[in-house]
Design an enzyme around this catalytic site. Structure first.
Site, PDB file in Angstrom:
ATOM      1  N   ASN A   1       0.943  -1.343   0.014  1.00 39.14           N
ATOM      2  CA  ASN A   1      -0.078  -0.183   0.032  1.00 39.14           C
ATOM      3  C   ASN A   1       0.911   1.022   0.077  1.00 39.14           C
ATOM      4  O   ASN A   1       1.583   1.522   1.229  1.00 39.14           O
ATOM      5  CB  ASN A   1      -0.854  -0.098   1.351  1.00 39.14           C
ATOM      6  CG  ASN A   1      -2.150   0.901   1.356  1.00 39.14           C
ATOM      7  OD1 ASN A   1      -2.825   0.997   2.330  1.00 39.14           O
ATOM      8  ND2 ASN A   1      -2.277   1.599   0.079  1.00 39.14           N
TER       9      ASN A   1
ATOM     10  N   GLN B   1      -2.149   6.616  -2.150  1.00 36.95           N
ATOM     11  CA  GLN B   1      -2.313   7.981  -1.539  1.00 36.95           C
ATOM     12  C   GLN B   1      -1.140   8.815  -1.428  1.00 36.95           C
ATOM     13  O   GLN B   1       0.155   8.181  -1.410  1.00 36.95           O
ATOM     14  CB  GLN B   1      -2.716   7.696  -0.078  1.00 36.95           C
ATOM     15  CG  GLN B   1      -4.347   7.351   0.157  1.00 36.95           C
ATOM     16  CD  GLN B   1      -4.613   6.171  -0.054  1.00 36.95           C
ATOM     17  OE1 GLN B   1      -3.940   5.063   0.340  1.00 36.95           O
ATOM     18  NE2 GLN B   1      -5.723   5.482  -0.755  1.00 36.95           N
TER      19      GLN B   1
ATOM     20  N   ASN C   1      -6.229  10.981  -2.259  1.00 32.69           N
ATOM     21  CA  ASN C   1      -6.273   9.733  -3.248  1.00 32.69           C
ATOM     22  C   ASN C   1      -5.661  10.258  -4.981  1.00 32.69           C
ATOM     23  O   ASN C   1      -5.642  11.110  -5.003  1.00 32.69           O
ATOM     24  CB  ASN C   1      -7.751   9.285  -3.555  1.00 32.69           C
ATOM     25  CG  ASN C   1      -8.258   9.017  -2.295  1.00 32.69           C
ATOM     26  OD1 ASN C   1      -7.712   8.183  -1.505  1.00 32.69           O
ATOM     27  ND2 ASN C   1      -9.480   9.433  -1.698  1.00 32.69           N
TER      28      ASN C   1
ATOM     29  N   CYS D   1      -6.284   7.192   6.622  1.00 33.17           N
ATOM     30  CA  CYS D   1      -5.332   5.982   6.178  1.00 33.17           C
ATOM     31  C   CYS D   1      -4.294   5.177   7.082  1.00 33.17           C
ATOM     32  O   CYS D   1      -3.527   5.946   7.486  1.00 33.17           O
ATOM     33  CB  CYS D   1      -4.605   6.581   4.922  1.00 33.17           C
ATOM     34  SG  CYS D   1      -3.798   5.415   3.950  1.00 33.17           S
ATOM     35  N   GLY D   2      -4.935   4.281   7.628  1.00 32.38           N
ATOM     36  CA  GLY D   2      -3.783   3.669   8.607  1.00 32.38           C
ATOM     37  C   GLY D   2      -2.530   3.464   8.172  1.00 32.38           C
ATOM     38  O   GLY D   2      -1.453   3.470   9.024  1.00 32.38           O
ATOM     39  N   ASN D   3      -2.254   2.831   6.889  1.00 40.40           N
ATOM     40  CA  ASN D   3      -0.928   2.438   6.700  1.00 40.40           C
ATOM     41  C   ASN D   3      -0.120   3.563   6.386  1.00 40.40           C
ATOM     42  O   ASN D   3       1.214   3.601   6.653  1.00 40.40           O
ATOM     43  CB  ASN D   3      -0.890   1.642   5.535  1.00 40.40           C
ATOM     44  CG  ASN D   3      -1.368   0.068   5.715  1.00 40.40           C
ATOM     45  OD1 ASN D   3      -0.821  -0.603   6.846  1.00 40.40           O
ATOM     46  ND2 ASN D   3      -1.719  -0.599   4.649  1.00 40.40           N
TER      47      ASN D   3
ATOM     48  N   ASN E   1     -13.110   7.020   7.707  1.00 40.69           N
ATOM     49  CA  ASN E   1     -13.671   6.831   6.363  1.00 40.69           C
ATOM     50  C   ASN E   1     -14.433   5.703   6.446  1.00 40.69           C
ATOM     51  O   ASN E   1     -14.594   4.796   7.010  1.00 40.69           O
ATOM     52  CB  ASN E   1     -12.288   6.583   5.248  1.00 40.69           C
ATOM     53  CG  ASN E   1     -11.245   5.772   5.748  1.00 40.69           C
ATOM     54  OD1 ASN E   1     -11.614   4.771   6.820  1.00 40.69           O
ATOM     55  ND2 ASN E   1     -10.236   5.329   4.862  1.00 40.69           N
TER      56      ASN E   1
ATOM     57  N   HIS F   1     -16.544   2.306   5.125  1.00 38.42           N
ATOM     58  CA  HIS F   1     -16.017   0.785   4.621  1.00 38.42           C
ATOM     59  C   HIS F   1     -17.365   0.197   4.494  1.00 38.42           C
ATOM     60  O   HIS F   1     -18.243   0.264   5.417  1.00 38.42           O
ATOM     61  CB  HIS F   1     -15.263   0.336   5.637  1.00 38.42           C
ATOM     62  CG  HIS F   1     -13.753   1.143   5.554  1.00 38.42           C
ATOM     63  ND1 HIS F   1     -12.808   0.541   4.755  1.00 38.42           N
ATOM     64  CD2 HIS F   1     -13.309   2.010   6.423  1.00 38.42           C
ATOM     65  CE1 HIS F   1     -11.600   1.290   5.183  1.00 38.42           C
ATOM     66  NE2 HIS F   1     -12.180   2.172   6.189  1.00 38.42           N
TER      67      HIS F   1
ATOM     68  N   ASN G   1     -15.056   2.879   0.670  1.00 43.63           N
ATOM     69  CA  ASN G   1     -14.172   1.791   0.416  1.00 43.63           C
ATOM     70  C   ASN G   1     -15.035   0.372   0.488  1.00 43.63           C
ATOM     71  O   ASN G   1     -16.007   0.281   1.173  1.00 43.63           O
ATOM     72  CB  ASN G   1     -13.043   1.754   1.466  1.00 43.63           C
ATOM     73  CG  ASN G   1     -12.437   3.064   1.522  1.00 43.63           C
ATOM     74  OD1 ASN G   1     -11.434   3.316   0.685  1.00 43.63           O
ATOM     75  ND2 ASN G   1     -12.487   3.886   2.396  1.00 43.63           N
TER      76      ASN G   1
ATOM     77  N   GLU H   1     -10.213   0.460  -2.776  1.00 40.39           N
ATOM     78  CA  GLU H   1     -10.257   1.759  -1.957  1.00 40.39           C
ATOM     79  C   GLU H   1     -10.908   2.953  -2.707  1.00 40.39           C
ATOM     80  O   GLU H   1     -10.998   3.005  -4.111  1.00 40.39           O
ATOM     81  CB  GLU H   1      -8.762   2.226  -1.722  1.00 40.39           C
ATOM     82  CG  GLU H   1      -8.177   1.345  -0.617  1.00 40.39           C
ATOM     83  CD  GLU H   1      -6.976   1.985  -0.231  1.00 40.39           C
ATOM     84  OE1 GLU H   1      -7.139   3.145   0.511  1.00 40.39           O
ATOM     85  OE2 GLU H   1      -5.764   1.445  -0.258  1.00 40.39           O
TER      86      GLU H   1
ATOM     87  N   CYS I   1      -5.022  -2.168   2.893  1.00 41.93           N
ATOM     88  CA  CYS I   1      -5.593  -0.994   3.464  1.00 41.93           C
ATOM     89  C   CYS I   1      -5.874  -1.091   4.930  1.00 41.93           C
ATOM     90  O   CYS I   1      -6.459  -1.861   5.421  1.00 41.93           O
ATOM     91  CB  CYS I   1      -6.951  -0.730   2.747  1.00 41.93           C
ATOM     92  SG  CYS I   1      -7.845   0.634   3.399  1.00 41.93           S
ATOM     93  N   GLY I   2      -5.191  -0.448   5.658  1.00 37.77           N
ATOM     94  CA  GLY I   2      -5.089  -0.437   7.146  1.00 37.77           C
ATOM     95  C   GLY I   2      -6.562  -0.087   7.762  1.00 37.77           C
ATOM     96  O   GLY I   2      -6.568  -0.965   8.670  1.00 37.77           O
TER      97      GLY I   2
ATOM     98  N   GLY J   1      -9.368  -0.299   6.410  1.00 31.67           N
ATOM     99  CA  GLY J   1      -9.993  -1.200   5.790  1.00 31.67           C
ATOM    100  C   GLY J   1      -9.782  -2.637   6.748  1.00 31.67           C
ATOM    101  O   GLY J   1     -10.738  -3.355   6.977  1.00 31.67           O
TER     102      GLY J   1
END
Length: 281
Positions: free
Chosen positions: A15, A48, A68, A77-79, A160, A162, A193, A211, A220-221, A223
Site C-alpha cells: 500500500n 495515496q 487519493n 489512512c492507517g498504513n 472513512n 467501509h 471503500n 479503495e 488497506c490499514g 480497511g
C-alpha cells in the site's frame, strides 16, 4: 515553495505512498497536479499522497493531509499513518510514541519492536448510519444491499467509510468489477471503500479491498480495522486477529477496554526523490 520538490516513497504491505514534507515550506498542489503525480506511467504513482503540515494541536507532532490518486481528499489512512509515524520516530529516536493529527482525529502510533514495524491506535469505530455516512437510516450490522454476487454488508467508519462483505472464497469475487459499482452506489453520499472477507478462523481473516478514489490496492490499514470490527459484530472473529491482505499480514485488535482499534505491521521507505519544478506548475 520554489524549485524542485523533495518527496519520499514509502509503503506498508505494498500500500504505497508519496510523502511530501511541508512542515517548513508550504506546498500548493491542486487536484490536477495530484492526479498527474499519482499516475504510475506519467508521474510517480501512489495509492495515496501524504502531505505533512504544521499542526496547532498541542499534543500532535504534525498534521497529515491525505489525497487519493483522483485528487480527492481522504479523511484517514492507517498504513499511511504508520509510515508517517516511522519517519517521525526516526527523526526523534528518544520518543516512544508520536501523535498525528488528521481529519479523522488525533492518532497515536508507536514502534512495534517485536514485529519490526509500527502500530497505530485508530481510535473507536463509528457504527451509526449518520456518521458513516449513508443516505438513509439502516442497521449497519447488516444492510439490505446487493450488487452482483455481493450482498448484506456491514458498514463501519474508521474516519472513512467501509462496506464489508463476507464471502466464501475471495477468488470467486470480481472485485475489480463490483468495487466501483459499490463505491459509487447512491447509498453512500461520500462514496465508500469496499472490502471482501473470507473467514479462515476466529483469529485469521483474509481480505481484498477496493479503495475509494484509488481502486484495487494490495492492502488497506483502515480497511483491515473495519473488517475486524464487522467480523466481531457478526460473531465471526475474536477481538485480536491476523488480517491477510494481498500485500501481507496486519495484526489488528479491537480493544475491549476502550473500544479503540489498534493496527500494526511492517513499513518500508523505498526511495527519496525530487519533483521537477515544471511538474508542479
Amino acid at each position: 515553495m520554489t524549485g524542485a520538490l523533495p518527496f519520499r516513497k514509502m509503503h506498508g504491505l505494498g500500500n504505497d505512498f508519496v510523502v511530501i514534507d511541508a512542515r517548513r515550506d508550504p506546498v500548493a498542489l491542486d487536484p490536477g497536479i495530484i492526479a498527474c503525480l499519482g499516475d504510475r506511467r506519467y508521474g510517480v504513482g501512489f495509492d495515496q499522497l501524504v502531505v505533512l503540515e504544521p499542526t496547532q494541536h498541542q499534543a500532535a507532532s504534525v498534521f497529515m493531509r491525505i489525497f487519493n490518486p483522483d485528487g480527492s481528499e481522504a479523511g484517514a489512512c492507517g498504513n499511511a499513518t504508520r509510515c508517517v509515524a516511522s519517519v517521525l520516530l526516526d527523526e526523534k529516536p528518544d520518543l516512544s510514541a508520536v501523535r498525528i493529527q488528521t481529519h479523522a482525529g488525533l492518532l497515536e502510533a508507536f514502534r512495534d519492536v517485536s514485529a519490526g514495524g509500527v502500530v497505530v491506535d485508530m481510535g473507536a469505530p463509528f457504527l451509526d448510519w449518520q456518521s458513516i455516512p449513508v443516505s438513509e437510516a439502516v442497521d449497519t450490522l447488516e444492510v439490505a444491499l446487493s450488487v452482483g454476487d455481493l450482498s448484506r454488508p456491514s458498514l463501519v467508519s474508521m474516519g472513512n467509510p467501509h462496506a464489508v462483505f463476507f464471502v466464501s472464497r475471495l477468488d470467486d469475487v470480481p472485485l475489480a468489477v463490483l468495487g466501483p459499482r459499490i463505491e459509487n452506489h447512491p447509498l453512500f453520499p461520500d462514496r465508500t471503500n469496499v472490502e471482501i472477507v473470507e473467514v479462515c478462523s476466529r483469529d485469521h481473516l483474509k481480505m481484498r479491498v477496493w479503495e475509494r478514489g484509488a481502486g484495487l490496492t494490495p492492502a488497506c490499514g483502515s480497511g483491515a480495522c473495519a473488517v475486524l470490527v464487522a467480523a466481531v459484530r457478526r460473531g465471526l472473529a475474536d477481538r485480536r486477529v491476523c488480517v491477510v491482505c494481498d500485500g501481507g499480514e496486519l495484526t489488528v485488535e479491537w480493544r475491549e477496554s476502550d473500544g479503540h482499534v489498534l493496527m500494526g505491521g511492517p513499513v518500508a521507505s523505498v526511495y527519496t526523490g525530487l519533483l521537477d519544478e515544471a511538474f508542479t506548475r
